[in-house]
Design a protein around this motif. Structure first.
Motif: not given
Length: 147
Positions: A8-12, A70-76, A123-126
């Protein structure tokens, strides 16, 4: 399923960097903007840097910034990085599995398939998908003074 605090903190932290492009963001600024503990944030920033999501800048004017667009960083990928060592269920842990039916249970295979589908969908969400054209998030995480 529940995400760890570190994920959670990483995503923030990543979202804060993404809405402040070109700016070196300080740990204290991220903590204040996101309500994260600076101690937890320090551990997360270290792991984000080691895995290539961000770069750290030392010194008086130091901080962090995204290493990739940001478009190259996959949430997955981010989730896998931070959740990989956390077993989803007891039977996923080689060390702490005390389940008496584990050798014959078919639930683990189903859970494994579901978990992989979960990560595949992320993986499909950046990071860009989460931050671009998100005025509310920009208002919350922008470190630029608002006139």
């Amino acid at each position: 399923m529940r995400l760890t605090v570190r994920t959670n903190i990483a995503m923030r932290a990543l979202m804060t960097c993404a809405v402040n492009p070109g700016k070196i963001v300080r740990k204290a600024e991220i903590a204040e903007a996101t309500g994260a503990s600076e101690a937890h944030l320090g551990v997360v920033i270290n792991q984000l840097a080691q895995t290539g999501f961000i770069e750290t800048i030392r010194g008086r004017n130091g901080g962090i910034r995204l290493r990739l667009p940001p478009e190259e960083i996959s949430v997955g990928r981010v989730f896998r990085t931070f959740e990989a060592n956390t077993p989803f269920a007891e039977c996923f842990s080689a060390r702490d599995n005390h389940c008496p039916i584990a050798p014959v249970c078919k639930l683990r295979n189903s859970l494994d398939t579901a978990l992989e589908a979960f990560y595949a969908s992320l993986d499909r969400v950046t990071l860009s998908d989460l931050t671009c054209n998100n005025a509310g998030l920009e208002r919350l995480l922008s470190l630029e003074p608002v006139c």
